[in-house]
Design an enzyme around this catalytic site. Structure first.
Site, mmCIF file in Angstrom:
data_model
loop_
_atom_site.group_PDB
_atom_site.id
_atom_site.type_symbol
_atom_site.label_atom_id
_atom_site.label_comp_id
_atom_site.label_asym_id
_atom_site.label_seq_id
_atom_site.Cartn_x
_atom_site.Cartn_y
_atom_site.Cartn_z
ATOM 1 N N GLY A 47 0.784 -1.237 0.000
ATOM 2 C CA GLY A 47 0.000 0.000 0.000
ATOM 3 C C GLY A 47 0.810 1.278 0.000
ATOM 4 O O GLY A 47 0.274 2.358 0.173
ATOM 5 N N GLY A 58 2.338 2.440 -2.551
ATOM 6 C CA GLY A 58 2.276 3.077 -3.861
ATOM 7 C C GLY A 58 3.238 2.503 -4.887
ATOM 8 O O GLY A 58 3.573 3.183 -5.863
ATOM 9 N N LYS A 59 3.662 1.254 -4.703
ATOM 10 C CA LYS A 59 4.618 0.666 -5.654
ATOM 11 C C LYS A 59 3.991 0.502 -7.042
ATOM 12 O O LYS A 59 4.583 0.867 -8.047
ATOM 13 C CB LYS A 59 5.122 -0.695 -5.133
ATOM 14 C CG LYS A 59 5.844 -0.578 -3.800
ATOM 15 C CD LYS A 59 6.396 -1.896 -3.340
ATOM 16 C CE LYS A 59 5.329 -2.895 -2.959
ATOM 17 N NZ LYS A 59 4.561 -2.523 -1.760
ATOM 18 N N GLU A 112 -9.172 -0.815 31.030
ATOM 19 C CA GLU A 112 -8.679 0.271 30.172
ATOM 20 C C GLU A 112 -8.038 1.371 31.015
ATOM 21 O O GLU A 112 -7.018 1.953 30.622
ATOM 22 C CB GLU A 112 -9.816 0.845 29.313
ATOM 23 C CG GLU A 112 -10.446 -0.145 28.335
ATOM 24 C CD GLU A 112 -9.434 -0.836 27.437
ATOM 25 O OE1 GLU A 112 -8.392 -0.231 27.115
ATOM 26 O OE2 GLU A 112 -9.669 -2.006 27.072
ATOM 27 N N ASP A 134 -3.483 -8.447 24.892
ATOM 28 C CA ASP A 134 -2.417 -7.595 25.453
ATOM 29 C C ASP A 134 -1.182 -8.433 25.747
ATOM 30 O O ASP A 134 -0.056 -8.043 25.448
ATOM 31 C CB ASP A 134 -2.831 -7.005 26.809
ATOM 32 C CG ASP A 134 -4.042 -6.099 26.692
ATOM 33 O OD1 ASP A 134 -4.281 -5.603 25.581
ATOM 34 O OD2 ASP A 134 -4.722 -5.900 27.714
HETATM 35 P P1 ADP Z 1 1.352 -1.207 -3.494
HETATM 36 O O1 ADP Z 1 1.526 -1.614 -4.892
HETATM 37 O O2 ADP Z 1 2.609 -0.658 -2.869
HETATM 38 O O3 ADP Z 1 0.714 -2.227 -2.593
HETATM 39 P P2 ADP Z 1 -0.512 0.635 -4.610
HETATM 40 O O4 ADP Z 1 0.333 1.347 -5.580
HETATM 41 O O5 ADP Z 1 -1.399 -0.423 -5.143
HETATM 42 O O6 ADP Z 1 0.370 0.029 -3.440
HETATM 43 O O7 ADP Z 1 -1.345 1.709 -3.797
HETATM 44 C C1 ADP Z 1 -2.631 1.465 -3.325
HETATM 45 C C2 ADP Z 1 -3.428 2.735 -3.283
HETATM 46 O O8 ADP Z 1 -2.937 3.596 -2.264
HETATM 47 C C3 ADP Z 1 -3.339 3.551 -4.528
HETATM 48 O O9 ADP Z 1 -4.325 3.173 -5.442
HETATM 49 C C4 ADP Z 1 -3.537 4.973 -4.050
HETATM 50 O O10 ADP Z 1 -4.906 5.278 -3.993
HETATM 51 C C5 ADP Z 1 -3.010 4.947 -2.648
HETATM 52 N N1 ADP Z 1 -1.657 5.528 -2.538
HETATM 53 C C6 ADP Z 1 -0.556 4.882 -2.094
HETATM 54 N N2 ADP Z 1 0.508 5.711 -2.072
HETATM 55 C C7 ADP Z 1 0.082 6.890 -2.538
HETATM 56 C C8 ADP Z 1 0.716 8.170 -2.757
HETATM 57 N N3 ADP Z 1 2.009 8.351 -2.490
HETATM 58 N N4 ADP Z 1 -0.038 9.177 -3.232
HETATM 59 C C9 ADP Z 1 -1.350 8.990 -3.501
HETATM 60 N N5 ADP Z 1 -1.998 7.835 -3.316
HETATM 61 C C10 ADP Z 1 -1.314 6.784 -2.834
#
Ligand code: ADP
Length: 614
Positions: free
Chosen positions: A205, A207-208, A425, A502
């Site tokens: 997640g 952004g790769k 808590e 925990d």
């Molecule tokens: P990965 O391939 O690393 O698992 P993705 O490229 O599929 O991640 O990213 C998943 C989603 O997260 C994207 O579709 C986007 O909406 C959001 N996202 C992740 N990084 C960014 C970023 N730097 N800017 C904007 N959106 C992002």
């Protein structure tokens, strides 16, 4: 790439089928009744009515009679005459007009041709239709070896670097690749080899995939995307043939980008045998290596692969000439998180209360995908409440939902359970509040969330890259705070399963401190990393690079850390018993306390000397 027939295609096929059936029926009817809708009558009847003056015209065409009764403008009846019958039956020629026209040969010929051609054409069409159906199935059956790579169009869904917030260093690295793709000659003329493979390493997640697509978008080249797990199927050899197909497609479309997501699914170290069916995996991996080596120097195809575990990859993949360039993508920092949030709130109506900077501050450790998810959840929550704009409240609710699961307000707790949860808590909160190296309390609630009974939430005031021993020990102590509070109030045997998670977390942290971070007391500055294990004769083995005695010592170390944490938590709670009662009462009253409210309730809490570490 064989697509499943869509609904529209299915409907078209059904339509075509019924059209063919209708056509056949029409043809049969047309052939069997070439004369159309004329009524058949007997010659004697015609003669009688003609003599009675009821018929206006009799047309003779060979043996065919076409009869136009009086008052009609064209023939409505027909009859067949034997040669000479009209006369022999006593037709009076003055009563009716008789016209002899040449027999229409064309009509008859057309009909006889049609009666042969139409069925043949229809049968042909039907045959073709069936062949296509069968072929469709056939190619589905034979399509295993075809890669399932998705090709993204150049303009539709095009992503460019500007769409990605943050990730500046990764973008810089990849800018170079864009330049290679755009101006290969520039590099080749100086004898530079264009890199073949780039490995993007980073948490899920971050952004790769987006980055890889942006490279294609910036360079304006096609982008073939496939996930490592798609290579591996039930049948041996499928993965390898998919790789071959994928590379062939990309070469045909060069310059192009191939993106292999989750390369660790096929690219794990060979020989470890983990994951089952490793023959297939190894074949696939070998094929990737072969294809990458087989690129001629001027093949302008660049392979970008993504993984979050570069350490498990086969070294052969990482050799020069293969995935020799690595770009690490880290979790976004605060200002990048704000930028990402801005991107995802760009097209969403927000009101003036929304504070993205504050949300960015709270979301340390979240990936871009998490942030995108929060933005989406906020919009959903606002829409569900029938609001026109997203407010900060929606944002907070969305954040908490994504971070720890939705509130389960409907769950009924009896009074005792509620009180126990409040003590539990409050125990976490007070220990965390009092200990000097713990993060501050952000929120305490006894409303069940996700899988938990209640939540005490600590948030670091700023992003941290490192954690020291004191901080770890305070985290352990506050994790024990819930169980210790239960014990203080209800006695040794009054403890419940509420503390299960925990304790598990505390043990995990303690083990991590000893094994991976070299933070044990005796075992300081050594790490005892275990690999993931391998399969030997159906048994999972863990290769342990240390002796039995060390293993025992590790257990002691972990035990020492947990005992110390419990002792410190107990010291804090014994000393602050009155505060514990007060916070419990507040929680029972309000159920959820925000940072300020919790701090107010814990005013006067003090740190006992027994709990001090430094
Ligand atoms: P990965 O391939 O690393 O698992 P993705 O490229 O599929 O991640 O990213 C998943 C989603 O997260 C994207 O579709 C986007 O909406 C959001 N996202 C992740 N990084 C960014 C970023 N730097 N800017 C904007 N959106 C992002």
């Amino acid at each position: 790439m064989k697509k499943k027939p869509s609904r529209v295609t299915n409907m078209l096929r059904l339509g075509l089928f019924w059209a063919l059936v209708a056509l056949s029926l029409l043809a049969v009817w047309a052939v069997t009744s070439p004369q159309g809708t004329l009524k058949e009558v007997s010659v004697s009847d015609v003669v009688r009515r003609a003599n009675d003056g009821k018929i206006a015209l009799i047309e003779i065409q060979g043996n065919d009679l076409r009869i136009t009764p009086k008052g009609q403008s064209k023939p409505t009846e027909r009859s067949l005459k034997e040669p000479g019958t009209l006369y022999s039956q006593g037709l009076k020629f003055d009563k009716v007009e008789i016209k002899t026209t040449a027999e229409s040969q064309t009509g008859a010929i057309t009909w006889s041709i049609a009666s042969i051609v139409v069925p043949v054409v229809l049968i042909g069409l039907l045959f073709m239709f069936m062949m296509r159906q069968a072929q469709g199935q056939n190619s589905q059956a034979m399509g295993f070896g075809k890669s399932k790579a998705k090709l993204y169009g150049l303009d539709k869904e095009r992503v460019v670097f500007d769409d990605i917030a943050g990730n500046e260093s990764a973008k810089q690295d990849l800018q170079e690749v864009v330049d290679f793709l755009k101006h290969p000659k520039k590099y080749q003329s100086l004898g530079a080899k264009i890199p073949k493979g780039i490995l993007l390493v980073g948490n899920p997640g971050t952004g790769k995939t987006m980055l890889a697509r942006a490279v294609a978008g910036e360079a304006n080249v096609p982008f073939f995307s496939i996930s490592g797990s798609e290579f591996v199927e039930m049948f041996v050899g499928v993965g390898a043939s998919r790789v071959r197909d994928l590379f062939a497609k990309a070469k045909k479309n060069a310059p192009a980008i191939i993106f292999i997501d989750e390369i660790d699914a096929v690219g794990r170290k060979r020989g470890s045998g983990m994951g089952g069916g490793h023959d297939e995996r190894e074949q696939t991996l070998n094929q990737i290596l072969v294809e990458m080596d087989g690129f001629e120097a001027d093949t302008n195809v660049i392979i970008i692969a993504a993984t979050n575990r570069a350490d498990v990859l086969d070294p052969a993949l990482l050799r020069p000439g293969r995935f020799d360039r690595h770009t690490t993508i880290t979790l976004p920092e605060r200002k990048d998180r704000e930028a990402i949030l801005k991107v995802h709130f760009k097209n969403k109506p927000i009101d003036a209360t929304v504070d993205l900077d504050k949300l960015a501050a709270k979301t340390a450790g979240s990936s871009g995908a998490d942030l995108a998810n929060i933005a989406n959840e906020a919009a959903i929550i606002a829409a569900r409440q029938g609001k026109k704009k997203i407010s900060n409240e929606h944002l907070t609710e969305a954040f908490e939902k994504v971070a720890i699961g939705p509130e389960r307000k409907a769950k009924v707790m009896n009074e005792h359970e509620k009180e126990l949860t409040a003590y539990h808590e409050a125990g976490h909160a007070i220990v965390g509040h009092v200990l000097p190296d713990s993060d501050p309390v952000h929120k305490v609630t006894i409303i069940p969330r996700g899988g938990t009974g209640g939540v005490t939430w600590f948030l670091p005031p700023e992003d941290k890259s490192y954690t020291n021993v004191y901080e770890f020990k305070d985290i352990l102590a506050r994790a024990m705070g819930g169980r210790i509070a239960e014990k203080l109030i209800y006695g040794d045997d009054g403890i419940t399963t509420g503390a299960g998670s925990d304790l598990r977390k505390a043990t995990e942290i303690a083990r991590d401190m000893v094994i991976e971070q070299g933070m044990g007391q005796k075992l300081r500055d050594q790490v005892f990393h275990e690999d993931n294990g391998g399969m030997v004769f159906d048994k999972i083995t863990h290769e342990r690079p240390y002796s039995e005695a060390t293993a025992e010592e590790i257990d002691h170390e972990v035990e020492r850390l947990i005992t110390e944490a419990a002792r410190r938590a107990e010291a804090v709670l014994r000393k602050n018993r009155a505060v514990l009662e007060k916070l419990k009462d507040e929680l029972l009253l309000h159920e959820t306390l925000e940072e300020d409210e919790a701090n107010a309730a814990m005013e006067g809490a003090a740190l006992p000397t027994e709990a001090k570490l430094h």
